[in-house]
Design a protein around this motif. Structure first.
Motif, mmCIF file in Angstrom:
data_model
loop_
_atom_site.group_PDB
_atom_site.id
_atom_site.type_symbol
_atom_site.label_atom_id
_atom_site.label_comp_id
_atom_site.label_asym_id
_atom_site.label_seq_id
_atom_site.Cartn_x
_atom_site.Cartn_y
_atom_site.Cartn_z
ATOM 1 N N LEU A 1 0.756 -1.168 -0.033
ATOM 2 C CA LEU A 1 -0.003 -0.099 -0.140
ATOM 3 C C LEU A 1 0.814 1.300 0.101
ATOM 4 O O LEU A 1 1.790 1.345 0.736
ATOM 5 N N THR A 2 0.267 2.348 -0.804
ATOM 6 C CA THR A 2 1.154 3.531 -0.873
ATOM 7 C C THR A 2 0.173 4.563 -0.611
ATOM 8 O O THR A 2 -1.072 4.574 -0.830
ATOM 9 N N MET A 3 0.682 5.578 0.239
ATOM 10 C CA MET A 3 -0.043 6.812 0.380
ATOM 11 C C MET A 3 0.596 8.111 0.427
ATOM 12 O O MET A 3 1.880 7.849 0.731
ATOM 13 N N PRO A 4 -0.152 9.209 0.485
ATOM 14 C CA PRO A 4 0.649 10.648 0.961
ATOM 15 C C PRO A 4 1.144 10.381 2.115
ATOM 16 O O PRO A 4 0.867 9.946 3.179
ATOM 17 N N SER A 5 2.430 11.191 2.270
ATOM 18 C CA SER A 5 3.084 11.259 3.352
ATOM 19 C C SER A 5 2.394 11.821 4.759
ATOM 20 O O SER A 5 2.362 11.187 5.923
ATOM 21 N N ASP A 6 1.770 12.957 4.621
ATOM 22 C CA ASP A 6 0.973 13.502 5.731
ATOM 23 C C ASP A 6 -0.201 12.637 6.080
ATOM 24 O O ASP A 6 -0.273 12.120 7.310
ATOM 25 N N LEU A 7 -0.989 12.244 5.293
ATOM 26 C CA LEU A 7 -2.070 11.685 5.516
ATOM 27 C C LEU A 7 -1.682 10.135 6.310
ATOM 28 O O LEU A 7 -2.214 9.851 7.191
ATOM 29 N N GLY A 8 -0.671 9.408 5.596
ATOM 30 C CA GLY A 8 -0.175 8.111 6.212
ATOM 31 C C GLY A 8 0.367 8.173 7.482
ATOM 32 O O GLY A 8 0.016 7.522 8.569
ATOM 33 N N ARG A 9 1.191 9.261 7.781
ATOM 34 C CA ARG A 9 1.821 9.221 9.202
ATOM 35 C C ARG A 9 0.978 9.830 10.248
ATOM 36 O O ARG A 9 0.814 9.078 11.351
ATOM 37 N N ARG B 1 -5.189 7.779 -2.712
ATOM 38 C CA ARG B 1 -4.728 8.931 -3.528
ATOM 39 C C ARG B 1 -5.958 10.046 -3.261
ATOM 40 O O ARG B 1 -7.235 9.702 -3.372
ATOM 41 N N TYR B 2 -5.531 11.411 -3.393
ATOM 42 C CA TYR B 2 -6.584 12.375 -3.312
ATOM 43 C C TYR B 2 -6.839 12.656 -4.837
ATOM 44 O O TYR B 2 -5.948 12.582 -5.791
ATOM 45 N N GLY B 3 -8.170 13.148 -5.063
ATOM 46 C CA GLY B 3 -8.724 13.348 -6.468
ATOM 47 C C GLY B 3 -9.117 12.309 -7.278
ATOM 48 O O GLY B 3 -8.558 11.124 -7.120
ATOM 49 N N GLU B 4 -9.649 12.515 -8.399
ATOM 50 C CA GLU B 4 -10.023 11.383 -9.391
ATOM 51 C C GLU B 4 -8.839 10.767 -10.108
ATOM 52 O O GLU B 4 -7.857 11.584 -10.333
ATOM 53 N N PRO B 5 -8.788 9.640 -10.150
ATOM 54 C CA PRO B 5 -7.702 9.150 -11.105
ATOM 55 C C PRO B 5 -7.483 9.487 -12.341
ATOM 56 O O PRO B 5 -8.619 9.636 -13.021
ATOM 57 N N PRO B 6 -6.266 10.100 -12.853
ATOM 58 C CA PRO B 6 -6.400 10.824 -14.192
ATOM 59 C C PRO B 6 -6.414 9.557 -15.284
ATOM 60 O O PRO B 6 -6.825 9.713 -16.240
ATOM 61 N N ASP B 7 -6.044 8.223 -14.887
ATOM 62 C CA ASP B 7 -6.169 6.945 -15.713
ATOM 63 C C ASP B 7 -7.609 6.217 -15.419
ATOM 64 O O ASP B 7 -7.559 5.628 -14.369
ATOM 65 N N SER B 8 -8.447 6.368 -16.503
ATOM 66 C CA SER B 8 -10.000 5.830 -16.393
ATOM 67 C C SER B 8 -9.702 4.226 -16.192
ATOM 68 O O SER B 8 -10.806 3.830 -15.999
ATOM 69 N N SER B 9 -8.621 3.693 -16.630
ATOM 70 C CA SER B 9 -8.510 1.974 -16.537
ATOM 71 C C SER B 9 -8.217 1.860 -15.187
ATOM 72 O O SER B 9 -8.682 0.612 -14.788
ATOM 73 N N LEU B 10 -8.043 2.712 -14.041
ATOM 74 C CA LEU B 10 -7.639 2.257 -12.703
ATOM 75 C C LEU B 10 -9.016 2.183 -12.011
ATOM 76 O O LEU B 10 -10.019 2.754 -12.483
ATOM 77 N N VAL B 11 -9.053 1.269 -11.119
ATOM 78 C CA VAL B 11 -10.289 0.816 -10.121
ATOM 79 C C VAL B 11 -10.120 1.768 -8.995
ATOM 80 O O VAL B 11 -9.278 1.853 -8.199
ATOM 81 N N ALA B 12 -11.120 2.892 -8.635
ATOM 82 C CA ALA B 12 -11.039 3.670 -7.493
ATOM 83 C C ALA B 12 -12.311 3.247 -6.645
ATOM 84 O O ALA B 12 -13.551 3.443 -7.165
ATOM 85 N N LEU B 13 -11.982 3.002 -5.377
ATOM 86 C CA LEU B 13 -12.892 2.900 -4.460
ATOM 87 C C LEU B 13 -12.944 3.927 -3.313
ATOM 88 O O LEU B 13 -12.329 4.106 -2.891
ATOM 89 N N PRO B 14 -14.235 4.619 -3.535
ATOM 90 C CA PRO B 14 -14.405 5.811 -2.668
ATOM 91 C C PRO B 14 -14.159 5.732 -1.134
ATOM 92 O O PRO B 14 -14.412 4.649 -0.670
ATOM 93 N N VAL B 15 -13.274 6.469 -0.473
ATOM 94 C CA VAL B 15 -13.052 6.518 1.101
ATOM 95 C C VAL B 15 -13.867 7.538 1.579
ATOM 96 O O VAL B 15 -14.660 7.471 2.488
ATOM 97 N N VAL B 16 -13.532 8.759 1.202
ATOM 98 C CA VAL B 16 -14.117 9.878 1.684
ATOM 99 C C VAL B 16 -14.306 10.820 0.611
ATOM 100 O O VAL B 16 -13.453 11.503 -0.029
ATOM 101 N N THR B 17 -15.605 11.091 0.205
ATOM 102 C CA THR B 17 -15.927 11.782 -1.143
ATOM 103 C C THR B 17 -16.013 13.064 -0.969
ATOM 104 O O THR B 17 -16.016 13.868 -2.055
#
Length: 297
Positions: A96-104, A144-160
């Motif tokens: 799993l990867t995530m932004p530094s501030d949110l993760g820590r 990740r924050y924001g909508e995925p720029p690559d439409s082929s990725l699968v995005a599960l909403p966490v906080v909309t």
């Protein structure tokens, strides 16, 4: 099942644009992966990829075949999950990867709780504000924050409904004054963020009537690490434009003060992203639901 493994390899190679990257995802040697693609092409009697020294590109036949393969593999995965729906086991390794501030500062304590509930789950974490290539790097999921720029990725909403918010520490405001309008930001030290070559020095805001305002800002500090911006603003070094998720606890405790509340910051929905629906194992789905339940407040 060799045919299904070949189809899986074909789909992964098409998405990654690299046979070696797809081979790493499936723990295959490059030679074995190359042989599998050649075997598949021989069975079909068509060329699926045009090869160059650096990258593979789908032929017209390959593009057509990819759509059918994705549908077929999705159906098989759904059928497999339906068979196991009464006896799902939450276990295995999740990369799993995530932004530094949110993760820590928000997610790490939550992951501790998740592993206490599911001790057979093992986590491999990457904390970085650089976007990982989940097709070619050893990463299963990305917060990740924001909508995925690559439409082929699968995005599960966490906080909309998450948004950015303008904040400063009480000590900074005592010394430099409390801006009442967005135009007054020109008189303040704004802590700027940089991602790759993009310098985020224009902050966007929205009024309730739909009006949008883009404000140029500047300051004496720039970083590509969101956690550094967090530390600076808490230390009273300036004004920051942060995700509400990153600093909601500090706002509640009074360590940070929201500025110009008549304006909303730009949307920053949080999603759990993966490359393929076949990665949505019971463990991934359980982790997703856990994060939704913990981060939505």
């Amino acid at each position: 099942m060799k045919g299904l493994h070949d189809l899986d390899l074909f789909v992964r190679t098409a998405h990654a644009g690299s046979l070696s990257a797809a081979a790493r995802q499936l723990n295959l040697t490059p030679a074995a992966a190359s042989a599998a693609i050649k075997r598949l092409e021989a069975e079909l009697g068509v060329v699926l990829f045009l090869r160059s020294t650096r990258r593979l590109r789908l032929t017209l036949e390959g593009e057509s075949y990819l759509q059918h393969c994705e549908q077929a593999l999705t159906i098989l995965q759904d059928a497999r999950q339906a068979l196991h729906s009464g006896r799902q086991v939450i276990s295995g390794t999740v990369q799993l990867t995530m932004p530094s501030d949110l993760g820590r500062n928000r997610v790490l304590p939550l992951l501790d709780q998740f592993q206490q509930q599911h001790p057979d789950v093992h986590l491999q974490l990457r904390l970085s504000d650089r976007l990982a290539d989940i097709y070619s790097q050893p990463v299963d999921l990305a917060l990740r924050y924001g909508e995925p720029p690559d439409s082929s990725l699968v995005a599960l909403p966490v906080v909309t409904d998450n948004r950015r918010v303008l904040v400063a520490a009480p000590g900074y405001l005592e010394l430099h004054g409390h801006p009442q309008t967005l135009d007054e930001l020109a008189q303040h030290n704004c802590l700027c963020y940089m991602r790759g070559d993009y310098f985020h020095d224009r902050w966007r805001f929205f009024a309730d009537d739909g009006q949008e305002k883009s404000v140029p800002v500047r300051g004496d500090r720039v970083t590509d690490d969101g956690d550094a911006v967090r530390r600076w603003v808490l230390a009273g070094c300036g004004v920051a434009y942060k995700s509400t998720l990153d600093i909601s606890q500090e706002l509640t405790r009074g360590h940070l003060i929201r500025l110009c509340p008549q304006w909303q910051g730009e949307p920053a929905p949080l999603n759990l992203v993966c490359a393929d629906r076949r990665q949505l194992s019971p463990t991934v789905r359980a982790l997703h639901q856990f994060l939704v339940s913990q981060l939505r407040d």
